[in-house]
Scaffold this motif. Sequence first.
Motif, PDB file in Angstrom:
ATOM      1  N   HIS A   1      -4.482 -12.764  16.692  1.00  0.00           N
ATOM      2  CA  HIS A   1      -3.216 -12.292  17.284  1.00  0.00           C
ATOM      3  C   HIS A   1      -3.049 -12.910  18.668  1.00  0.00           C
TER       4      HIS A   1
ATOM      5  N   PRO B   1       1.478 -10.234  15.426  1.00  0.00           N
ATOM      6  CA  PRO B   1       1.053  -8.995  16.073  1.00  0.00           C
ATOM      7  C   PRO B   1       0.267  -8.125  15.110  1.00  0.00           C
ATOM      8  N   SER B   2      -0.360  -7.093  15.644  1.00  0.00           N
ATOM      9  CA  SER B   2      -1.120  -6.160  14.840  1.00  0.00           C
ATOM     10  C   SER B   2      -0.205  -5.556  13.774  1.00  0.00           C
ATOM     11  N   GLY B   3      -0.689  -5.529  12.540  1.00  0.00           N
ATOM     12  CA  GLY B   3       0.083  -4.919  11.464  1.00  0.00           C
ATOM     13  C   GLY B   3       1.076  -5.854  10.804  1.00  0.00           C
ATOM     14  N   SER B   4       1.073  -7.140  11.151  1.00  0.00           N
ATOM     15  CA  SER B   4       2.076  -8.054  10.587  1.00  0.00           C
ATOM     16  C   SER B   4       1.667  -8.588   9.207  1.00  0.00           C
ATOM     17  N   GLY B   5       0.430  -8.305   8.779  1.00  0.00           N
ATOM     18  CA  GLY B   5       0.041  -8.649   7.410  1.00  0.00           C
ATOM     19  C   GLY B   5      -0.898  -9.828   7.266  1.00  0.00           C
ATOM     20  N   LYS B   6      -1.291 -10.447   8.378  1.00  0.00           N
ATOM     21  CA  LYS B   6      -2.095 -11.672   8.277  1.00  0.00           C
ATOM     22  C   LYS B   6      -3.486 -11.407   7.694  1.00  0.00           C
ATOM     23  N   THR B   7      -4.132 -10.288   8.079  1.00  0.00           N
ATOM     24  CA  THR B   7      -5.459  -9.988   7.529  1.00  0.00           C
ATOM     25  C   THR B   7      -5.358  -9.688   6.038  1.00  0.00           C
ATOM     26  N   THR B   8      -4.301  -9.013   5.645  1.00  0.00           N
ATOM     27  CA  THR B   8      -4.135  -8.703   4.218  1.00  0.00           C
ATOM     28  C   THR B   8      -3.972  -9.991   3.412  1.00  0.00           C
TER      29      THR B   8
ATOM     30  N   PHE C   1       0.890  -1.162   0.000  1.00  0.00           N
ATOM     31  CA  PHE C   1       0.000   0.000   0.000  1.00  0.00           C
ATOM     32  C   PHE C   1       0.929   1.213   0.000  1.00  0.00           C
TER      33      PHE C   1
ATOM     34  N   VAL D   1       3.988   1.137   2.300  1.00  0.00           N
ATOM     35  CA  VAL D   1       3.813   0.063   3.296  1.00  0.00           C
ATOM     36  C   VAL D   1       3.833  -1.304   2.600  1.00  0.00           C
TER      37      VAL D   1
ATOM     38  N   GLU E   1      -8.795  -8.004  -1.829  1.00  0.00           N
ATOM     39  CA  GLU E   1      -7.625  -7.203  -2.231  1.00  0.00           C
ATOM     40  C   GLU E   1      -6.930  -7.957  -3.355  1.00  0.00           C
TER      41      GLU E   1
ATOM     42  N   ALA F   1       2.781  -4.408   3.254  1.00  0.00           N
ATOM     43  CA  ALA F   1       1.920  -5.139   4.206  1.00  0.00           C
ATOM     44  C   ALA F   1       2.212  -6.635   4.141  1.00  0.00           C
TER      45      ALA F   1
ATOM     46  N   GLU G   1     -10.392 -13.135  12.844  1.00  0.00           N
ATOM     47  CA  GLU G   1     -10.587 -12.870  14.278  1.00  0.00           C
ATOM     48  C   GLU G   1     -12.050 -13.051  14.669  1.00  0.00           C
TER      49      GLU G   1
END
Length: 371
Positions: free
Chosen positions: A216, A61-68, A37, A40, A77, A42, A183
Amino acid sequence: MPNHAPATPEQEQGSFAAVLPGDEVPAIRLRGLRKHFGQVHAVDGVDLDIPSGEFFSMLGPSGSGKTTVLRMIAGFELPTGGTIALHGRDVSRLAPFDRDVNTVFQDYALFPHMNVRQNVEYGLRVKRVPKARRRERAAEALSTVRLEEYGERKPTELSGGQRQRVALARALVNRPKVLLLDEPLGALDLKLRHTMQTELKQIQRDVGITFIFVTHDQDEALTMSDRIAVFNAGRIEQVGTPVEVYERPATAFVAGFVGTSNLLSGRGAETVIGKPGVYSIRPEKIRIDGELSQAARSGETSATGTITDLIYAGATVRYEVALDAGGQLSVVRQNSSEPGEFADGRVRLSWRHEHNFRVTPPDSPHAKGQS
Ligand code: ATP
């Protein structure tokens, strides 16, 4: 059941079986997957095979890319680079509805004006499945999640756990080959979350489809998964069974994120373990005795030190110990201590050699690679 294989020999590194050997066609195959992005990164080069029928968790952790990664598998996406194959078919550029996957989100996304049955039937209505068949399949899906009596209720008349199960039924009714769960238990209180963890795992066993679960929460991943991928900064640090990632972490990051970080390095490692490197030792594997107790037994590593902190947690007690040789270790043990024990703060720590697990240091960028 996850594979409860015994630990590998002392100081070997953790396994990294992200990619299947041979010709087996997995449910999901990711190759060189990236999503940027702007500046970033991701997701920054993920290679992964997930066999059919697995309960697979993406943990990080939050922001590590798993949701993306999950959103790219779902088709919400498009990748910046790399490919996604579902059961051998390249779906990288297909629209979400052309992929044989369904997603369950944390916020359930139920239609408030429809009752439970209508919510569950919705996907079939869109596909123009005849009414009688819809009813039958919705009843079947509601029975899978044990809500057969709740079809006429509105979502607002349900508890959080029940709403979550409706969301699950709504996805299962489409009989996807792969179910993506982002989640899904995040909005539930701790007790209900634990109940739902067991239920979700049972439902997955019953229906036998591949579940890909983003979380997470390390306890959740360890409890439910057949295998786990641990994400850090857009890449996978390790893939393995819960036992493998917990007992044999490949990197200092995994050792710290899955469980308590308990590392020995530098002079402490050289003196206590007898070799240079960074070693992870799980706090519950360490025995704590008075300093003057018997020195190391055969097959054990041992070190003396001073207690610097004692953290009371009800059933367990955690001791922070500064080693004479250098370095600090946490020790967790059942709260069975005698009053006045370790009054002078001096202790001897002992653990079996095979619990010294050599890991890739924290600052070495993805030294385990993505093969
Ligand atoms: P969380 O547990 O908080 O959901 P995550 O591991 O699932 O975290 P992602 O949601 O995949 O992480 O996000 C990875 C990185 O990409 C983060 O730095 C995030 O801010 C960024 N990111 C995600 N979506 C977008 C977007 N649409 N636009 C810009 N940046 C994004």
